[in-house]
Write a protein that holds these residues in place. Structure first.
Motif, PDB file in Angstrom:
ATOM      1  N   SER A 182     -38.246 -23.488 -69.245  1.00 52.44           N
ATOM      2  CA  SER A 182     -37.665 -24.355 -68.216  1.00 52.44           C
ATOM      3  C   SER A 182     -37.492 -23.568 -66.925  1.00 52.44           C
ATOM      4  CB  SER A 182     -36.303 -24.897 -68.666  1.00 52.44           C
ATOM      5  OG  SER A 182     -36.453 -25.758 -69.767  1.00 52.44           O
ATOM      6  N   HIS A 183     -37.097 -22.304 -67.075  1.00 53.37           N
ATOM      7  CA  HIS A 183     -36.941 -21.440 -65.905  1.00 53.37           C
ATOM      8  C   HIS A 183     -38.297 -21.155 -65.259  1.00 53.37           C
ATOM      9  CE1 HIS A 183     -35.298 -18.309 -63.363  1.00 53.37           C
ATOM     10  NE2 HIS A 183     -36.194 -17.457 -63.828  1.00 53.37           N
ATOM     11  N   GLU A 184     -39.312 -20.904 -66.088  1.00 55.15           N
ATOM     12  CA  GLU A 184     -40.649 -20.663 -65.548  1.00 55.15           C
ATOM     13  C   GLU A 184     -41.142 -21.886 -64.786  1.00 55.15           C
ATOM     14  OE1 GLU A 184     -42.513 -17.881 -65.673  1.00 55.15           O
ATOM     15  OE2 GLU A 184     -40.935 -16.807 -66.732  1.00 55.15           O
ATOM     16  N   LYS A 185     -40.863 -23.067 -65.320  1.00 53.92           N
ATOM     17  CA  LYS A 185     -41.270 -24.314 -64.670  1.00 53.92           C
ATOM     18  C   LYS A 185     -40.586 -24.443 -63.320  1.00 53.92           C
ATOM     19  CE  LYS A 185     -41.270 -29.254 -65.793  1.00 53.92           C
ATOM     20  NZ  LYS A 185     -40.057 -29.656 -65.075  1.00 53.92           N
ATOM     21  N   PHE A 186     -39.303 -24.082 -63.293  1.00 54.58           N
ATOM     22  CA  PHE A 186     -38.559 -24.132 -62.038  1.00 54.58           C
ATOM     23  C   PHE A 186     -39.167 -23.173 -61.014  1.00 54.58           C
ATOM     24  CE2 PHE A 186     -35.228 -22.665 -59.205  1.00 54.58           C
ATOM     25  CZ  PHE A 186     -34.640 -23.846 -58.793  1.00 54.58           C
ATOM     26  N   GLN A 187     -39.564 -21.979 -61.481  1.00 53.65           N
ATOM     27  CA  GLN A 187     -40.148 -20.994 -60.567  1.00 53.65           C
ATOM     28  C   GLN A 187     -41.454 -21.494 -59.964  1.00 53.65           C
ATOM     29  OE1 GLN A 187     -40.326 -17.312 -62.862  1.00 53.65           O
ATOM     30  NE2 GLN A 187     -38.709 -16.510 -61.578  1.00 53.65           N
ATOM     31  N   ILE A 188     -42.268 -22.149 -60.787  1.00 50.09           N
ATOM     32  CA  ILE A 188     -43.531 -22.676 -60.273  1.00 50.09           C
ATOM     33  C   ILE A 188     -43.271 -23.689 -59.168  1.00 50.09           C
ATOM     34  CG2 ILE A 188     -45.416 -24.249 -60.899  1.00 50.09           C
ATOM     35  CD1 ILE A 188     -45.769 -22.693 -63.429  1.00 50.09           C
ATOM     36  N   GLU A 189     -42.200 -24.480 -59.336  1.00 49.31           N
ATOM     37  CA  GLU A 189     -41.881 -25.500 -58.332  1.00 49.31           C
ATOM     38  C   GLU A 189     -41.179 -24.897 -57.118  1.00 49.31           C
ATOM     39  OE1 GLU A 189     -39.722 -27.960 -60.960  1.00 49.31           O
ATOM     40  OE2 GLU A 189     -41.519 -28.875 -61.829  1.00 49.31           O
ATOM     41  N   ASN A 190     -40.790 -23.605 -57.211  1.00 54.10           N
ATOM     42  CA  ASN A 190     -40.175 -22.871 -56.087  1.00 54.10           C
ATOM     43  C   ASN A 190     -40.856 -21.520 -55.976  1.00 54.10           C
ATOM     44  OD1 ASN A 190     -37.430 -24.334 -55.213  1.00 54.10           O
ATOM     45  ND2 ASN A 190     -37.825 -24.626 -57.397  1.00 54.10           N
ATOM     46  N   GLU A 191     -42.043 -21.491 -55.438  1.00 54.18           N
ATOM     47  CA  GLU A 191     -42.879 -20.290 -55.481  1.00 54.18           C
ATOM     48  C   GLU A 191     -42.199 -19.053 -54.917  1.00 54.18           C
ATOM     49  OE1 GLU A 191     -46.617 -21.046 -53.757  1.00 54.18           O
ATOM     50  OE2 GLU A 191     -47.138 -22.617 -55.185  1.00 54.18           O
ATOM     51  N   SER A 192     -41.233 -19.242 -54.037  1.00 49.45           N
ATOM     52  CA  SER A 192     -40.572 -18.092 -53.418  1.00 49.45           C
ATOM     53  C   SER A 192     -39.757 -17.290 -54.433  1.00 49.45           C
ATOM     54  CB  SER A 192     -39.648 -18.555 -52.290  1.00 49.45           C
ATOM     55  OG  SER A 192     -38.661 -19.432 -52.799  1.00 49.45           O
ATOM     56  N   ASN A 193     -39.459 -17.911 -55.593  1.00 47.55           N
ATOM     57  CA  ASN A 193     -38.623 -17.217 -56.577  1.00 47.55           C
ATOM     58  C   ASN A 193     -39.419 -16.407 -57.594  1.00 47.55           C
ATOM     59  OD1 ASN A 193     -36.240 -18.182 -55.513  1.00 47.55           O
ATOM     60  ND2 ASN A 193     -36.314 -20.055 -56.735  1.00 47.55           N
ATOM     61  N   ILE A 194     -40.737 -16.396 -57.488  1.00 53.93           N
ATOM     62  CA  ILE A 194     -41.547 -15.683 -58.481  1.00 53.93           C
ATOM     63  C   ILE A 194     -41.314 -14.176 -58.353  1.00 53.93           C
ATOM     64  CG2 ILE A 194     -43.913 -15.105 -59.165  1.00 53.93           C
ATOM     65  CD1 ILE A 194     -44.679 -17.947 -58.370  1.00 53.93           C
ATOM     66  N   PRO A 195     -40.992 -13.479 -59.462  1.00 53.16           N
ATOM     67  CA  PRO A 195     -40.669 -12.054 -59.406  1.00 53.16           C
ATOM     68  C   PRO A 195     -41.860 -11.206 -58.971  1.00 53.16           C
ATOM     69  CG  PRO A 195     -40.027 -13.007 -61.514  1.00 53.16           C
ATOM     70  CD  PRO A 195     -40.865 -14.027 -60.824  1.00 53.16           C
ATOM     71  N   GLU A 196     -41.539 -10.032 -58.424  1.00 56.52           N
ATOM     72  CA  GLU A 196     -42.590  -9.115 -58.018  1.00 56.52           C
ATOM     73  C   GLU A 196     -43.344  -8.593 -59.249  1.00 56.52           C
ATOM     74  OE1 GLU A 196     -40.972  -5.328 -56.630  1.00 56.52           O
ATOM     75  OE2 GLU A 196     -39.016  -6.027 -57.301  1.00 56.52           O
ATOM     76  N   ASN A 197     -44.604  -8.241 -59.056  1.00 53.62           N
ATOM     77  CA  ASN A 197     -45.440  -7.632 -60.097  1.00 53.62           C
ATOM     78  C   ASN A 197     -45.616  -8.503 -61.335  1.00 53.62           C
ATOM     79  OD1 ASN A 197     -45.687  -5.383 -58.494  1.00 53.62           O
ATOM     80  ND2 ASN A 197     -43.902  -4.379 -59.397  1.00 53.62           N
ATOM     81  N   GLN A 198     -45.468  -9.802 -61.189  1.00 52.34           N
ATOM     82  CA  GLN A 198     -45.619 -10.674 -62.356  1.00 52.34           C
ATOM     83  C   GLN A 198     -47.099 -10.984 -62.528  1.00 52.34           C
ATOM     84  OE1 GLN A 198     -42.571 -13.702 -63.373  1.00 52.34           O
ATOM     85  NE2 GLN A 198     -44.183 -15.151 -62.868  1.00 52.34           N
ATOM     86  N   LYS A 199     -47.726 -10.364 -63.515  1.00 52.37           N
ATOM     87  CA  LYS A 199     -49.173 -10.470 -63.658  1.00 52.37           C
ATOM     88  C   LYS A 199     -49.618 -11.871 -64.059  1.00 52.37           C
ATOM     89  CE  LYS A 199     -50.500  -6.265 -62.718  1.00 52.37           C
ATOM     90  NZ  LYS A 199     -51.339  -5.998 -61.536  1.00 52.37           N
ATOM     91  N   TYR A 200     -48.731 -12.651 -64.663  1.00 48.71           N
ATOM     92  CA  TYR A 200     -49.171 -13.969 -65.133  1.00 48.71           C
ATOM     93  C   TYR A 200     -48.910 -15.068 -64.107  1.00 48.71           C
ATOM     94  CZ  TYR A 200     -44.242 -14.503 -66.547  1.00 48.71           C
ATOM     95  OH  TYR A 200     -42.867 -14.582 -66.578  1.00 48.71           O
ATOM     96  N   GLU A 201     -48.552 -14.649 -62.889  1.00 42.42           N
ATOM     97  CA  GLU A 201     -48.334 -15.627 -61.831  1.00 42.42           C
ATOM     98  C   GLU A 201     -49.578 -16.502 -61.654  1.00 42.42           C
ATOM     99  OE1 GLU A 201     -47.770 -15.678 -56.995  1.00 42.42           O
ATOM    100  OE2 GLU A 201     -47.404 -13.846 -58.138  1.00 42.42           O
ATOM    101  N   GLY A 202     -49.375 -17.804 -61.624  1.00 40.37           N
ATOM    102  CA  GLY A 202     -50.465 -18.735 -61.377  1.00 40.37           C
ATOM    103  C   GLY A 202     -51.210 -19.175 -62.625  1.00 40.37           C
ATOM    104  N   MET A 203     -50.873 -18.600 -63.803  1.00 37.78           N
ATOM    105  CA  MET A 203     -51.607 -18.972 -65.017  1.00 37.78           C
ATOM    106  C   MET A 203     -51.048 -20.224 -65.678  1.00 37.78           C
ATOM    107  SD  MET A 203     -52.804 -15.411 -66.732  1.00 37.78           S
ATOM    108  CE  MET A 203     -54.066 -16.298 -67.634  1.00 37.78           C
ATOM    109  N   PHE A 204     -49.770 -20.504 -65.453  1.00 35.46           N
ATOM    110  CA  PHE A 204     -49.188 -21.725 -66.007  1.00 35.46           C
ATOM    111  C   PHE A 204     -49.363 -22.872 -65.025  1.00 35.46           C
ATOM    112  CE2 PHE A 204     -45.915 -19.155 -68.548  1.00 35.46           C
ATOM    113  CZ  PHE A 204     -46.609 -19.347 -69.734  1.00 35.46           C
ATOM    114  N   SER A 205     -49.582 -24.077 -65.552  1.00 33.05           N
ATOM    115  CA  SER A 205     -49.552 -25.270 -64.699  1.00 33.05           C
ATOM    116  C   SER A 205     -48.246 -26.014 -64.983  1.00 33.05           C
ATOM    117  CB  SER A 205     -50.741 -26.186 -65.006  1.00 33.05           C
ATOM    118  OG  SER A 205     -50.565 -26.806 -66.272  1.00 33.05           O
ATOM    119  N   GLY A 206     -47.808 -26.780 -63.990  1.00 36.10           N
ATOM    120  CA  GLY A 206     -46.583 -27.555 -64.166  1.00 36.10           C
ATOM    121  C   GLY A 206     -46.687 -28.513 -65.337  1.00 36.10           C
ATOM    122  N   ASN A 207     -47.851 -29.151 -65.501  1.00 33.88           N
ATOM    123  CA  ASN A 207     -48.022 -30.126 -66.595  1.00 33.88           C
ATOM    124  C   ASN A 207     -47.956 -29.447 -67.960  1.00 33.88           C
ATOM    125  OD1 ASN A 207     -48.220 -32.394 -64.999  1.00 33.88           O
ATOM    126  ND2 ASN A 207     -50.452 -32.228 -64.774  1.00 33.88           N
TER     127      ASN A 207
END
Length: 261
Positions: A182-207
């Protein structure tokens, strides 16, 4: 029967007293206490036939492990920092080490050396999977899901196994992975909150996250409904927390849709 709310409040105060250090307090905020994880540890130990004093020692020890791990996650990796930020970074590392020392000290008082090994195994697993999440360039969705599950739940899985509580191993795993996703989903909807050095950024879709969140919510709810718990008030509180997480998740989703983001 001690009211669960009173018990949680007392445990939180006892934990805050352990975490308070006069020198660290001058430079760093008091570490955040995940009250859902505190509730789950209280729920696990509520099923075990031990003295209240011993239960409290185990719960505080397990929470100190969690907080030490979380504190080390807060260590920044930026290259361009000023002297104040450098000092805060160094102190954050020391704070995590200090909290680690506290749980070793508490376990030495309990004299449960098997539990020392149990927690050590969990810490090793969690750290290995954090490295995969933040530094492995060859990750895929399944490996990300596997690592997130270990990072969020290994401590609870190993403690539940230690006391042969398979049902609580399952409930805590489903509950915590639902909360994390649920937190990851929230982060995707608020891109500014994505942590630094997160290698899996962009691999999850909201759906995708919406689908798996729904699945874990239903599975956790079903497990709580179908099981007999020693203290019904704990079951009710876990249900409330589950609904609360979903409420904020749904609320944010609706807000995002309404704003056309």
């Amino acid at each position: 029967m001690q009211d669960i709310y009173v018990k949680l409040a007392k445990m939180k105060i006892a934990l805050e007293e352990k975490l308070t250090h006069p020198f660290l307090g001058k430079y760093l905020p008091l570490p955040k206490i995940d009250e859902d994880k505190l509730l789950l540890f209280c729920a696990i130990f509520d099923e075990i036939d031990l003295s209240e004093e011993l239960k409290e020692s185990y719960i505080l020890t397990a929470m100190l492990v969690q907080i030490a791990l979380d504190t080390h996650d807060d260590v920044t990796t930026h290259n361009n920092i000023n002297s104040t930020e450098f000092v805060q970074r160094q102190l954050t590392v020391l704070a995590g080490d200090y909290f680690s020392g506290l749980y070793y000290f508490m376990l030495s008082e309990v004299k449960d050396f098997k539990m020392v090994r149990t927690l050590a195994v969990a810490i090793k697993q969690i750290n290995e999977h954090k490295i995969r999440l933040y530094h492995d360039d060859e990750v895929n969705i399944q490996s990300i899901m596997d690592s997130l599950l270990i990072v969020e739940t290994a401590l609870f899985q190993r403690v539940a196994e230690h006391f042969n509580l398979d049902r609580w191993k399952l409930i805590s795993t489903k509950f915590l992975i639902y909360k994390r996703l649920s937190h990851e989903k929230f982060q995707i909807e608020n891109e500014s909150n994505i942590p630094e050095n997160q290698k899996y950024e962009g691999m999850f879709s909201g759906n995708y996250l919406k689908r798996v969140c729904n699945m874990y919510f239903e599975e956790t709810s079903s497990l709580l409904e179908s099981g007999f718990l020693k203290t019904p008030a704990i079951k009710n509180l876990l249900h409330k927390r589950l609904q609360s997480i979903r409420f904020y998740e749904t609320l944010h989703y609706k807000k995002t849709v309404e704003e056309g983001l």
